[in-house]
Write a protein that holds these residues in place. Structure first.
Motif, PDB file in Angstrom:
ATOM      1  N   LEU A  52       0.473  -1.239  -0.223  1.00  0.00           N
ATOM      2  CA  LEU A  52      -0.171   0.186  -0.191  1.00  0.00           C
ATOM      3  C   LEU A  52       1.040   1.570   0.433  1.00  0.00           C
ATOM      4  O   LEU A  52       0.523   1.818  -0.662  1.00  0.00           O
ATOM      5  CB  LEU A  52      -0.563  -0.206   1.140  1.00  0.00           C
ATOM      6  N   TRP A  53       1.525   1.293   0.532  1.00  0.00           N
ATOM      7  CA  TRP A  53       3.080   2.285   0.984  1.00  0.00           C
ATOM      8  C   TRP A  53       3.291   2.810  -0.729  1.00  0.00           C
ATOM      9  O   TRP A  53       3.102   4.246  -1.080  1.00  0.00           O
ATOM     10  CB  TRP A  53       3.514   2.299   1.398  1.00  0.00           C
ATOM     11  N   VAL A 150     -15.282 -12.067  -2.828  1.00  0.00           N
ATOM     12  CA  VAL A 150     -16.288 -11.398  -2.210  1.00  0.00           C
ATOM     13  C   VAL A 150     -16.172 -11.274  -0.634  1.00  0.00           C
ATOM     14  O   VAL A 150     -16.856 -10.646   0.439  1.00  0.00           O
ATOM     15  CB  VAL A 150     -18.331 -12.490  -2.264  1.00  0.00           C
ATOM     16  N   GLY A 151     -15.853 -12.050  -0.273  1.00  0.00           N
ATOM     17  CA  GLY A 151     -15.079 -12.599   0.888  1.00  0.00           C
ATOM     18  C   GLY A 151     -16.459 -12.789   2.553  1.00  0.00           C
ATOM     19  O   GLY A 151     -16.274 -12.578   3.403  1.00  0.00           O
ATOM     20  N   PRO A 192     -10.142  -5.726   2.626  1.00  0.00           N
ATOM     21  CA  PRO A 192      -8.544  -5.569   2.912  1.00  0.00           C
ATOM     22  C   PRO A 192      -8.011  -5.947   1.882  1.00  0.00           C
ATOM     23  O   PRO A 192      -8.314  -7.365   2.211  1.00  0.00           O
ATOM     24  CB  PRO A 192      -7.762  -4.778   4.331  1.00  0.00           C
ATOM     25  N   GLY A 193      -6.337  -5.316   1.123  1.00  0.00           N
ATOM     26  CA  GLY A 193      -5.839  -6.476   0.865  1.00  0.00           C
ATOM     27  C   GLY A 193      -4.452  -5.358   0.164  1.00  0.00           C
ATOM     28  O   GLY A 193      -4.247  -4.275  -0.269  1.00  0.00           O
ATOM     29  N   ASN A 213      -6.434  -8.086  -4.466  1.00  0.00           N
ATOM     30  CA  ASN A 213      -6.333  -6.663  -4.431  1.00  0.00           C
ATOM     31  C   ASN A 213      -7.406  -5.958  -2.453  1.00  0.00           C
ATOM     32  O   ASN A 213      -8.488  -6.778  -2.959  1.00  0.00           O
ATOM     33  CB  ASN A 213      -6.672  -6.085  -5.162  1.00  0.00           C
ATOM     34  N   ARG A 214      -7.728  -5.435  -2.745  1.00  0.00           N
ATOM     35  CA  ARG A 214      -7.854  -4.091  -1.418  1.00  0.00           C
ATOM     36  C   ARG A 214      -9.493  -4.075  -2.591  1.00  0.00           C
ATOM     37  O   ARG A 214      -9.587  -3.871  -4.125  1.00  0.00           O
ATOM     38  CB  ARG A 214      -7.481  -3.075  -1.648  1.00  0.00           C
ATOM     39  N   ARG A 215     -10.414  -3.999  -2.231  1.00  0.00           N
ATOM     40  CA  ARG A 215     -11.827  -3.744  -2.675  1.00  0.00           C
ATOM     41  C   ARG A 215     -12.530  -3.222  -1.808  1.00  0.00           C
ATOM     42  O   ARG A 215     -12.281  -3.317  -0.690  1.00  0.00           O
ATOM     43  CB  ARG A 215     -12.380  -5.515  -2.934  1.00  0.00           C
ATOM     44  N   VAL A 216     -14.093  -3.039  -2.605  1.00  0.00           N
ATOM     45  CA  VAL A 216     -14.882  -1.948  -2.094  1.00  0.00           C
ATOM     46  C   VAL A 216     -16.452  -3.265  -2.347  1.00  0.00           C
ATOM     47  O   VAL A 216     -16.418  -2.704  -3.673  1.00  0.00           O
ATOM     48  CB  VAL A 216     -14.919  -0.737  -1.942  1.00  0.00           C
TER      49      VAL A 216
END
Length: 304
Positions: A52-53, A150-151, A192-193, A213-216
């Protein structure tokens, strides 16, 4: 591109407007091919680029006043139509302001058919008629893990056998995303991812990037299609996934949010039998080939 495509092959897609197959002009192509096609590059991705950084640092660079100098050359190189922009080019104070620009209201008309769903974003769209039976995701032999994506196992069961549209945005695209259907939109929930590239150059080698990857995630209860899942996926150099809507009733084509700098994608999942994708999406999707189209155009109608 076809089911036997090499991971290093050019990215081919079908353009709805020209009626032709075209080769994608890739922003940062040299780096992408090195990062995902070279062993040292893949190590670099693992150690730094997916973190992420790295994306936050790059996003910070695109927010600096000095980044404004990149705007005009970018528009010229990729042939963007500045007449569509809601603001004059000179008003963009940074590259990021230009990147998540708004468009004039008439630039993206929304298909009015209440039984039709629309593309949630500009980009290259891959249609999957049946998630459970698909054998081709960018390259033959890769299987999609809906539960991981979808977690939630109960949510995955709810959409088992459903249809999915992957709408991939390149850096050259309009980077606001919209609701593909009207209905009651719930809260946006972050999964998160990491942040790897979502270019086919990366996905041909590792489809799991989509659920790593990060998902919303947002669920919309629509009158026509029933529940519909909308997921925004972050990617390398995406500084953020920003939601601009409030939970409640939304209209088809209404703005949902925007991405900060970087490539990214929006995925829409319909329950089994809820939608029949348009013929071009089905034809080329069966070959693992994306279709270029813009937000607001119809992507399918209510299933039989």
């Amino acid at each position: 591109m076809n089911t036997m495509v090499s991971p290093n092959a050019p990215i081919e897609f079908y353009n709805r407007y020209s009626g032709e197959r075209e080769i994608e002009s890739i922003y940062g192509e040299g780096f992408l091919r090195w990062a995902y096609g070279n062993p040292l590059g893949r190590l670099t991705v693992s150690l730094a680029v997916k973190r992420l950084w790295f994306s936050r640092w790059y996003g910070w660079r695109m927010d600096r006043p000095s980044s404004q100098s990149k705007v005009a050359p970018f528009i010229s190189e990729y042939g963007l139509d500045s007449e569509e922009f809601a603001e004059p080019v000179e008003r963009f104070k940074t590259f990021n302001e230009f990147f998540y620009r708004k468009l004039k209201g008439h630039a993206r008309p929304v298909d009015p058919d209440p039984q039709g769903a629309v593309f949630p974003a500009d980009g290259r769209h891959l249609a999957i008629a049946d998630i459970d039976r698909a054998e081709t995701f960018y390259i033959k032999g890769q299987r999609f893990d809906l539960q991981a994506f979808v977690g939630d196992s109960a949510l995955a069961q709810k959409y088992a056998g459903g249809s999915m549209l992957i709408s991939r945005l390149c850096p050259v695209d309009y980077h606001r995303f919209h609701f593909p259907v009207a209905g009651l939109a719930g809260e946006a929930r972050e999964l998160p991812g990491s942040l790897r590239s979502v270019s086919p150059l990366a996905l041909r080698r590792r489809l799991s990037i989509l659920w790593e990857n990060r998902r919303v995630l947002t669920e919309v209860e629509s009158e026509a299609f029933g529940p519909v899942l909308v997921l925004e996926i972050g990617a390398t150099c995406v500084g953020g996934i920003h939601q601009t809507y409030a939970p409640g009733m939304v209209t088809k084509g209404m703005e949902k949010g925007y991405f900060s700098f970087g490539g990214s994608c929006v995925t829409t999942i319909f329950p089994k039998g809820a939608i029949r994708f348009d013929a071009d999406l089905l034809e080329f999707g069966a070959q693992g080939l994306e279709v270029y189209a813009r937000m607001g155009e119809r992507c399918g109608i209510l299933g039989d």
